[in-house]
Design a protein around this motif. Structure first.
Motif, PDB file in Angstrom:
ATOM      1  N   ALA A   9       0.817  -1.209   0.000  1.00  0.00           N
ATOM      2  CA  ALA A   9       0.000   0.000   0.000  1.00  0.00           C
ATOM      3  C   ALA A   9       0.851   1.258   0.000  1.00  0.00           C
ATOM      4  CB  ALA A   9      -0.917   0.000   1.221  1.00  0.00           C
ATOM      5  N   GLY A  10       2.007   1.185   0.615  1.00  0.00           N
ATOM      6  CA  GLY A  10       2.781   2.383   0.868  1.00  0.00           C
ATOM      7  C   GLY A  10       3.310   3.038  -0.390  1.00  0.00           C
ATOM      8  N   VAL A  11       3.207   4.327  -0.421  1.00  0.00           N
ATOM      9  CA  VAL A  11       3.885   5.077  -1.471  1.00  0.00           C
ATOM     10  C   VAL A  11       5.361   5.086  -1.106  1.00  0.00           C
ATOM     11  CG1 VAL A  11       4.069   7.334  -2.545  1.00  0.00           C
ATOM     12  CG2 VAL A  11       1.844   6.487  -1.781  1.00  0.00           C
ATOM     13  N   GLU A  40       9.207   9.139  -2.594  1.00  0.00           N
ATOM     14  CA  GLU A  40       8.253   9.903  -3.384  1.00  0.00           C
ATOM     15  C   GLU A  40       7.377  10.768  -2.497  1.00  0.00           C
ATOM     16  OE1 GLU A  40       8.074   9.870  -6.754  1.00  0.00           O
ATOM     17  OE2 GLU A  40       9.834   8.588  -6.727  1.00  0.00           O
ATOM     18  N   SER A  48       1.807  17.519  -8.682  1.00  0.00           N
ATOM     19  CA  SER A  48       2.332  16.434  -7.864  1.00  0.00           C
ATOM     20  C   SER A  48       1.384  15.239  -7.882  1.00  0.00           C
ATOM     21  CB  SER A  48       2.505  16.942  -6.429  1.00  0.00           C
ATOM     22  OG  SER A  48       3.418  16.126  -5.771  1.00  0.00           O
ATOM     23  N   ARG A  88       9.682   5.704 -15.002  1.00  0.00           N
ATOM     24  CA  ARG A  88      10.181   4.391 -14.602  1.00  0.00           C
ATOM     25  C   ARG A  88       9.623   3.254 -15.441  1.00  0.00           C
ATOM     26  NH1 ARG A  88       9.281   6.205  -8.897  1.00  0.00           N
ATOM     27  NH2 ARG A  88       7.341   5.059  -9.121  1.00  0.00           N
ATOM     28  N   ALA A 125      -2.659   4.636 -12.071  1.00  0.00           N
ATOM     29  CA  ALA A 125      -1.693   5.739 -12.034  1.00  0.00           C
ATOM     30  C   ALA A 125      -1.445   6.360 -13.406  1.00  0.00           C
ATOM     31  CB  ALA A 125      -0.379   5.262 -11.433  1.00  0.00           C
ATOM     32  N   GLY A 166       1.748  11.246 -11.939  1.00  0.00           N
ATOM     33  CA  GLY A 166       2.287  10.055 -12.598  1.00  0.00           C
ATOM     34  C   GLY A 166       3.554  10.289 -13.398  1.00  0.00           C
ATOM     35  N   LYS A 167       4.210  11.423 -13.183  1.00  0.00           N
ATOM     36  CA  LYS A 167       5.426  11.713 -13.961  1.00  0.00           C
ATOM     37  C   LYS A 167       6.527  10.688 -13.677  1.00  0.00           C
ATOM     38  CE  LYS A 167       5.852  15.820 -12.077  1.00  0.00           C
ATOM     39  NZ  LYS A 167       4.718  15.816 -11.139  1.00  0.00           N
ATOM     40  N   THR A 176       6.221   7.767 -12.374  1.00  0.00           N
ATOM     41  CA  THR A 176       5.752   6.456 -12.818  1.00  0.00           C
ATOM     42  C   THR A 176       6.010   6.287 -14.313  1.00  0.00           C
ATOM     43  OG1 THR A 176       4.042   6.506 -11.136  1.00  0.00           O
ATOM     44  CG2 THR A 176       3.734   4.955 -12.939  1.00  0.00           C
ATOM     45  N   HIS A 203       9.270  19.883 -11.829  1.00  0.00           N
ATOM     46  CA  HIS A 203       8.147  20.546 -11.186  1.00  0.00           C
ATOM     47  C   HIS A 203       8.095  21.998 -11.611  1.00  0.00           C
ATOM     48  CE1 HIS A 203       6.617  17.759  -8.152  1.00  0.00           C
ATOM     49  NE2 HIS A 203       5.669  18.652  -8.051  1.00  0.00           N
ATOM     50  N   GLU A 209      13.379  14.879 -11.752  1.00  0.00           N
ATOM     51  CA  GLU A 209      13.619  16.113 -11.004  1.00  0.00           C
ATOM     52  C   GLU A 209      15.070  16.219 -10.547  1.00  0.00           C
ATOM     53  OE1 GLU A 209      10.584  17.174  -8.209  1.00  0.00           O
ATOM     54  OE2 GLU A 209       9.262  15.618  -8.980  1.00  0.00           O
TER      55      GLU A 209
HETATM   56  N1  LIG Z   1       4.418   2.286  -4.798  1.00  0.00           N
HETATM   57  C1  LIG Z   1       3.232   2.896  -4.932  1.00  0.00           C
HETATM   58  N2  LIG Z   1       2.124   2.345  -4.419  1.00  0.00           N
HETATM   59  C2  LIG Z   1       0.928   2.956  -4.530  1.00  0.00           C
HETATM   60  N3  LIG Z   1       0.738   4.121  -5.151  1.00  0.00           N
HETATM   61  C3  LIG Z   1       1.796   4.723  -5.691  1.00  0.00           C
HETATM   62  C4  LIG Z   1       3.100   4.157  -5.608  1.00  0.00           C
HETATM   63  N4  LIG Z   1       3.974   4.984  -6.232  1.00  0.00           N
HETATM   64  C5  LIG Z   1       3.222   6.022  -6.667  1.00  0.00           C
HETATM   65  N5  LIG Z   1       1.930   5.873  -6.352  1.00  0.00           N
HETATM   66  C6  LIG Z   1       0.836   6.789  -6.671  1.00  0.00           C
HETATM   67  O1  LIG Z   1       0.804   6.970  -8.063  1.00  0.00           O
HETATM   68  C7  LIG Z   1       0.585   8.321  -8.379  1.00  0.00           C
HETATM   69  C8  LIG Z   1       1.663   8.803  -9.308  1.00  0.00           C
HETATM   70  O2  LIG Z   1       2.899   8.775  -8.595  1.00  0.00           O
HETATM   71  P1  LIG Z   1       4.192   9.394  -9.211  1.00  0.00           P
HETATM   72  O3  LIG Z   1       5.264   9.198  -8.208  1.00  0.00           O
HETATM   73  O4  LIG Z   1       4.418   8.841 -10.554  1.00  0.00           O
HETATM   74  O5  LIG Z   1       3.788  10.923  -9.304  1.00  0.00           O
HETATM   75  P2  LIG Z   1       4.678  12.178  -9.696  1.00  0.00           P
HETATM   76  O6  LIG Z   1       3.950  12.893 -10.773  1.00  0.00           O
HETATM   77  O7  LIG Z   1       6.066  11.769  -9.956  1.00  0.00           O
HETATM   78  O8  LIG Z   1       4.580  13.001  -8.374  1.00  0.00           O
HETATM   79  P3  LIG Z   1       5.663  13.981  -7.745  1.00  0.00           P
HETATM   80  O9  LIG Z   1       5.577  15.235  -8.544  1.00  0.00           O
HETATM   81  O10 LIG Z   1       5.167  14.175  -6.357  1.00  0.00           O
HETATM   82  O11 LIG Z   1       6.988  13.310  -7.816  1.00  0.00           O
HETATM   83  C9  LIG Z   1       0.540   9.091  -7.082  1.00  0.00           C
HETATM   84  O12 LIG Z   1      -0.794   9.408  -6.789  1.00  0.00           O
HETATM   85  C10 LIG Z   1       1.092   8.139  -6.058  1.00  0.00           C
HETATM   86  O13 LIG Z   1       0.393   8.281  -4.855  1.00  0.00           O
END
Ligand SMILES: Nc1ncnc2c1ncn2[C@@H]1O[C@H](COP(=O)(O)OP(=O)(O)OP(=O)(O)O)[C@@H](O)[C@H]1O
Ligand SMILES: [Mg+2]
Lengths: 308, 256
Positions: free
Chosen positions: A292-294, A298, B44, B53, B24, B47-48, B50, B209, B178
């Motif tokens: 579940a954990g983010v 991040e 924020s 990766r 996501a 999903g950037k 994600t 960002h 970032e």
């Molecule tokens: N391991 C994980 N398990 C569950 N949810 C996740 C996980 N990693 C990311 N998420 C969720 O997926 C979504 C996209 O995450 P991501 O890290 O890709 O966002 P981001 O655009 O890079 O955000 P930021 O600008 O904060 O870095 C977010 O809502 C995050 O909560």
């Protein structure tokens, strides 16, 4: 609510101080009882091979060698096994397996040493007698039992050291195309090195200090062991075996042996402390592998970059 | 997309990523041009990271993460059974948000990749170190300190070192999440100009960002919102004549 806090604080301080005081008085007592004898017979006699307490000759060298041999043997067995276990548990096993096995290993540390000694008598001694020869009770038997007994210490502390390695190192290595094993060997282990060294040193201290299990399986003959299958006596075993009836100088000589043990264990613990303090990887939040954990990395809000 | 560059280095079609039940990335279709610097912007959690990766399969490490749809590098699918992930990650390097040099010497950090992929040995490694540290502008500063721990240098130097480490295996693509967000403004500007330089040789996909940063350095910009790729096109177009209302709101809001 200010006052109770203060009171609790004082009480805790007092308790902490009293445990230090107990330790100091033990040290003082051992030194007071033992040091005069070392002074009287001289260091060279004290570290000679001649242990005949009834004749007033108190050389502990054979026992010192015995302790050393058994400890080295225990490390040869326990260190590779323990570190491998820690790596498998910390880096390779699924989190669920770790959650079950880690407490199990901690329980292993709580088993009374007499039980280990008993297992030694029932399992190890007959096995050695049948397959390798000799009387069974031997330095080898003691090393095997001690090697098993120090496993929990080595595994638990190494595991802590591995868990303290920031996840970002592993991510960086894997993102370079390293395999899991290359990552462990080239990045994680070097990062955890000081903690693992501390684990080995504390395991050594445990092996040197262990008494009961060793008395039960080592044979306890005061002699220079010529092979791992020969019986031998360690410093701790000597204390346990003779303290019951020793009087006068003999008793003092056992206290003097206590000083030697005290110094060995003290310096090992000091060395472990130093090893742990040096080059400790900077603590960073470890990415939780939970479903579940983010990822922790991040969750941290990006530091604001003010625009020029 | 109308403004898609000719040579596609990375491509996704109908890409969906789930973390457990959480959706996501939603049906993302994108083309990343070869040797172009593509910036990804968006609020924020959109999903950037994600998305980034997906291309080096680092999401594989996240328990419960599922990737579906077409993802290609040079026209080759990345999510097919039998793909050599180590080789893929050699080809697609990554630079992280926080500089993460290994707790080894500066030298060992740079030659880490060449060592594990057996690309060079012995004296060749010295040459690799000089070339890569030179490429990121660190050689003159650090050439006398190669055996010092990489944890003793400044954050900016650390991030440069991480870039040097990434390019030491001669990848085609650099993913940067970032890369400036933990640096001060001056260091940020300098890393930006390094990224521009590198974009002549590598395909770079950078998350930021900071919209000014995207505008300053990128050839193309993609805007992600709630897991959707709203728009991807030449940076000038995205910032001045966005095709989507949401992009316009975000871009003008960010500037205003
Ligand atoms: N391991 C994980 N398990 C569950 N949810 C996740 C996980 N990693 C990311 N998420 C969720 O997926 C979504 C996209 O995450 P991501 O890290 O890709 O966002 P981001 O655009 O890079 O955000 P930021 O600008 O904060 O870095 C977010 O809502 C995050 O909560
Ligand atoms: Mg991110």
């Amino acid at each position: 609510m200010r006052l109770p806090d203060k009171v609790v604080e004082r009480a805790l301080l007092l308790l902490a101080l009293s445990s230090v005081a107990v330790l100091a008085s033990i040290a003082f007592f051992i030194v007071r009882e033992g040091a005069p004898l070392i002074y009287r017979v001289g260091l060279s006699n004290f570290f000679s091979t001649d242990w005949h307490p009834t004749a007033g000759r108190f050389g502990i060298l054979f026992m010192l060698v015995g302790s050393l041999a058994v400890t080295v043997g225990a490390l040869a067995l326990g260190v590779p096994l323990g570190i491998s276990c820690a790596i498998v548990l910390g880096e390779m096993a699924p989190p669920r397996a770790r959650r079950i096995l880690k407490p199990a290993i901690e329980i292993l540390a709580g088993i009374p040493s007499v039980v280990y000694g008993f297992m030694g008598i029932v399992v190890v001694l007959p096995w050695i007698r049948e397959h390798l020869g000799g009387p069974g009770a031997s330095g080898l038997a003691a090393a095997v039992i001690l090697g098993i007994m120090i496993l929990p210490t080595i595994i638990a502390i190494s595991l802590d050291a591995l868990e303290a390695v920031p996840m970002s190192y592993r991510d960086g290595s894997l993102a370079m195309g390293a395999t899991e094993w290359q990552t462990v060997r080239r990045v994680v282990l070097p990062a955890a090195r000081s903690g693992i060294v501390a684990a080995v040193i504390l395991g050594t201290g445990r092996a040197v200090g262990e008494t009961m299990a060793v008395v039960m399986v080592a044979g306890n003959a005061v002699q220079l062991p010529h092979s791992p299958l020969d019986p031998l006596r360690t410093l701790t075993a000597n204390l346990a075996l003779e303290m019951g009836y020793a009087t006068g100088d003999h008793r003092a000589a056992l206290f003097a042996t206590g000083i030697v043990l005290f110094l060995i264990v003290l310096s090992l613990n000091g060395a472990a402390g130093l090893a742990r303090r040096r080059r400790r990887p900077r603590p960073r939040p470890r990415r939780t592998a939970s479903v579940a954990g983010v990822p922790a990395s991040e969750r941290i809000p990006p530091s604001p970059v003010s625009d020029p | 997309m109308a403004d898609v560059p000719r040579a596609a280095k990375l491509r996704t079609d109908g890409l969906n990523v789930h973390y457990g039940d959480f959706h996501a990335l939603k049906n993302v279709t994108a083309v990343i041009g070869e040797r172009r610097l593509t910036a990804l912007i968006g609020p924020s959690g959109c999903g950037k990271s994600t998305f980034l990766r997906v291309f080096n399969r680092m999401n594989d490490r996240v328990a419960g993460c599922r990737v579906e749809g077409i993802v290609e590098l040079d026209g080759q699918p990345l999510y097919r059974r039998g793909v050599d992930i180590e080789a893929l990650r050699r080809q697609v390097g990554m630079v992280f948000q926080r500089p993460n040099p290994f707790p080894l010497s500066i030298f060992e950090n740079v030659v880490f990749g060449p060592r594990i992929h057996a690309l060079a040995a012995g004296a060749e490694l010295e040459a690799v170190a000089e070339r890569c540290l030179g490429a990121v502008g660190l050689w003159d500063d650090l050439k006398d300190r190669l055996d010092d721990s990489a944890l003793t240098i400044t954050p900016e130097q650390m991030q440069r070192l991480c870039i040097a480490r990434a390019i030491a295996v001669e990848p085609d693509v650099l993913l940067m999440d970032e890369p400036c967000s933990s640096l001060d403004p001056i260091a940020t500007l300098r890393i930006e100009s390094l990224m521009r330089e590198l974009s002549h040789r590598y395909t770079i996909l950078v998350v930021t960002h900071n919209m000014q940063q995207a505008a300053r350095i990128s050839d193309d910009t993609g805007f992600l919102l709630l897991g959707e790729l709203v728009e991807l096109g030449p940076t000038a177009t995205v910032f001045t004549r966005p095709r989507d209302r949401r992009t316009e709101d975000y871009v003008t809001g960010g500037f205003g």
